[in-house]
Design a protein around this motif. Structure first.
Motif, PDB file in Angstrom:
ATOM      1  N   GLY A   1      11.794  -3.241 -32.776  1.00 20.84           N
ATOM      2  CA  GLY A   1      11.942  -2.997 -31.347  1.00 20.84           C
ATOM      3  C   GLY A   1      10.779  -2.194 -30.797  1.00 20.84           C
ATOM      4  N   ASP A   2      10.966  -1.642 -29.611  1.00 22.07           N
ATOM      5  CA  ASP A   2       9.894  -0.867 -29.004  1.00 22.07           C
ATOM      6  C   ASP A   2      10.117   0.626 -29.228  1.00 22.07           C
ATOM      7  OD1 ASP A   2      12.084  -0.523 -27.504  1.00 22.07           O
ATOM      8  OD2 ASP A   2      11.230  -1.182 -25.605  1.00 22.07           O
ATOM      9  N   GLY A   3      10.998   0.959 -30.160  1.00 19.25           N
ATOM     10  CA  GLY A   3      11.238   2.362 -30.441  1.00 19.25           C
ATOM     11  C   GLY A   3      12.321   2.917 -29.556  1.00 19.25           C
ATOM     12  N   CYS A   4      12.700   2.155 -28.534  1.00 21.01           N
ATOM     13  CA  CYS A   4      13.732   2.624 -27.619  1.00 21.01           C
ATOM     14  C   CYS A   4      15.111   2.195 -28.098  1.00 21.01           C
ATOM     15  CB  CYS A   4      13.507   2.056 -26.214  1.00 21.01           C
ATOM     16  SG  CYS A   4      12.164   2.861 -25.366  1.00 21.01           S
TER      17      CYS A   4
END
Lengths: 194, 233
Positions: free
Chosen positions: B205-208
């Protein structure tokens, strides 16, 4: 660490010996989440270096001149987290106005950093270690450099792993965790530096 | 009571924060060097989680939507400070071994995550049981991790020697790299058994993804904001 430790030792200690990710386990969420590509992870690393250095400086000033003289040091957790959150917002607005190029590169990562426990962790550790202003800034910078080294290395490894044929159960998180474990063992080598 | 039992079951099994949701990874890896530390961390986190769920659920109608996150962070940070002071006063040894990870409960994704995802939308009682369930799930998760690390890495469980004397402990498992290794093996075994977790999302993912504030900050937050503004216009 003793008081006479030189600033260089603080940087080496923070970046390599006590690597924030691999030996202190701070900032794991983004370490695992944003490490699929070298380019993005390097941008995130840049943003973290930026914010962590400023946050360490501000947190140190607040602690020395407001919290400590008033005997309010038990409020440090609340104050630091709010300051970091506000600071990230200000940095974001400032960058947007003054250097759109840098904002483009770091933009989306800035709000993410608010909840990056590494930033709060460094601010709190600086107080525990009794660092003065310069030492705090240097330690914040060193820690962030350590974070960047770790995440960029992991991203490099992961880009290569993507190509290889893995057994199904290892795909996803397990292989990333195994890589992190091997990196942790490698970073153990640095412990003789301290 | 049926629905409250359901919330607890949900927290422990269906949405276990450690193994299924992969939330709160930092304390999960850092304090699992011994079962004692893990239980101490689990109980402190549960206390904060239950209290913050209750408080946030009580004040949720007063807090304006725009300042929701800062308000939640202040509530959580105050509760963490209370827990920290109690630990300093009554559990000195535990407080020393957990160190900086006690104040860092503030940024534990689980707490803000439950505040955002559950307490902001539900009444006090369901929120209370949601906090208990999630807290227990977290405690059980990190205790399992700590159990394997301590058993194989030091040959003890909660300080008592259980392995036969000819067993030579694998030191590395109680040191930093062991945390990654043991968690990796546990998830690998879960994968092999076909228990699906959100880990694939987490690592790509985007870290979120694992983060509570995902809906209101970062790239997704911006999207949501723009959507809202569009809706207004």
């Amino acid at each position: 660490m003793s008081g006479e430790t030189s600033l260089i030792m603080i940087i080496i200690g923070a970046a390599l010996v006590n690597n924030v990710v691999l030996s202190q386990f701070l900032g794991i969420c983004s370490f695992l989440g944003v490490s699929s590509q070298v380019k993005t992870s390097a941008s995130l690393g840049g943003a973290v270096i930026f914010v962590m250095t400023i946050a360490s400086a501000v947190a140190n000033l607040l602690y020395t001149f407001i919290l400590a003289p008033l005997g309010l040091d038990y409020l440090q957790t609340i104050v630091f987290i709010l300051v970091i959150a506000a600071l990230v917002q200000i940095v974001e607005m400032f960058l947007k106005k003054t250097s759109p190029g840098l904002y483009q590169a770091l933009g989306i990562f800035l709000p993410l950093i608010t909840t990056n426990c590494a930033v709060l962790g460094v601010a709190l550790n600086n107080v525990t270690d009794g660092y003065n202003f310069i030492e705090s800034v240097v330690s914040g910078f060193g820690t962030a450099v350590g974070y960047t080294i770790a995440i960029v290395l992991l991203a490099g490894i992961r880009e290569n792993i993507d190509e290889s044929d893995l057994p199904a159960p290892v795909k996803g998180a397990p292989i990333v965790l195994f890589c992190a474990a091997l990196m942790g063992i490698a970073f153990f080598g640095f412990s003789s530096l301290s | 009571m049926n629905s409250s039992m359901e919330r607890i079951y949900n927290g422990i099994v269906k949405e276990n924060p450690v193994f299924i949701m992969m939330l709160g990874m930092c304390p999960c890896l850092a304090v699992t060097t011994s079962v004692t530390n893990a239980i101490g961390m689990g109980v402190s986190t549960t206390a904060v989680l239950v209290a913050s769920n209750v408080v946030i659920s009580l004040v949720r109608k007063i807090i304006p939507d725009e300042v929701r996150l800062p308000a939640e962070i202040v509530i959580v940070a105050s509760l963490v400070t209370v827990v920290q002071l109690i630990m300093q006063a009554y559990f000195v040894a535990l407080n020393e071994s957990l160190g900086v990870y006690i104040p860092l409960i503030v940024v534990n994704c689980i707490i803000l995550g439950r505040a955002e995802a559950y307490a902001m939308k539900n009444d006090v009682f369901p929120s209370l049981f949601d906090g208990i369930g999630m807290g227990l799930g977290f405690t059980i998760g990190i205790t399992i991790l700590a159990f394997f690390r301590e058993l194989l890495g030091a040959g003890t469980v909660a300080g008592f020697r259980v392995m036969p004397s000819f067993y030579k402990p694998i030191d590395m498992l109680v040191k930093a790299p062991g945390a990654f290794l043991v968690l990796g093996v546990i998830i690998m075994v879960m994968n092999a058994w076909g228990i699906s977790s959100r880990q694939a999302e987490l690592v790509s993912g985007d870290g979120c993804v694992g983060c509570a504030a995902a809906d209101s900050c970062g790239a997704k937050g911006k999207e949501n904001c723009e959507k809202k503004e569009e809706a207004k216009a």
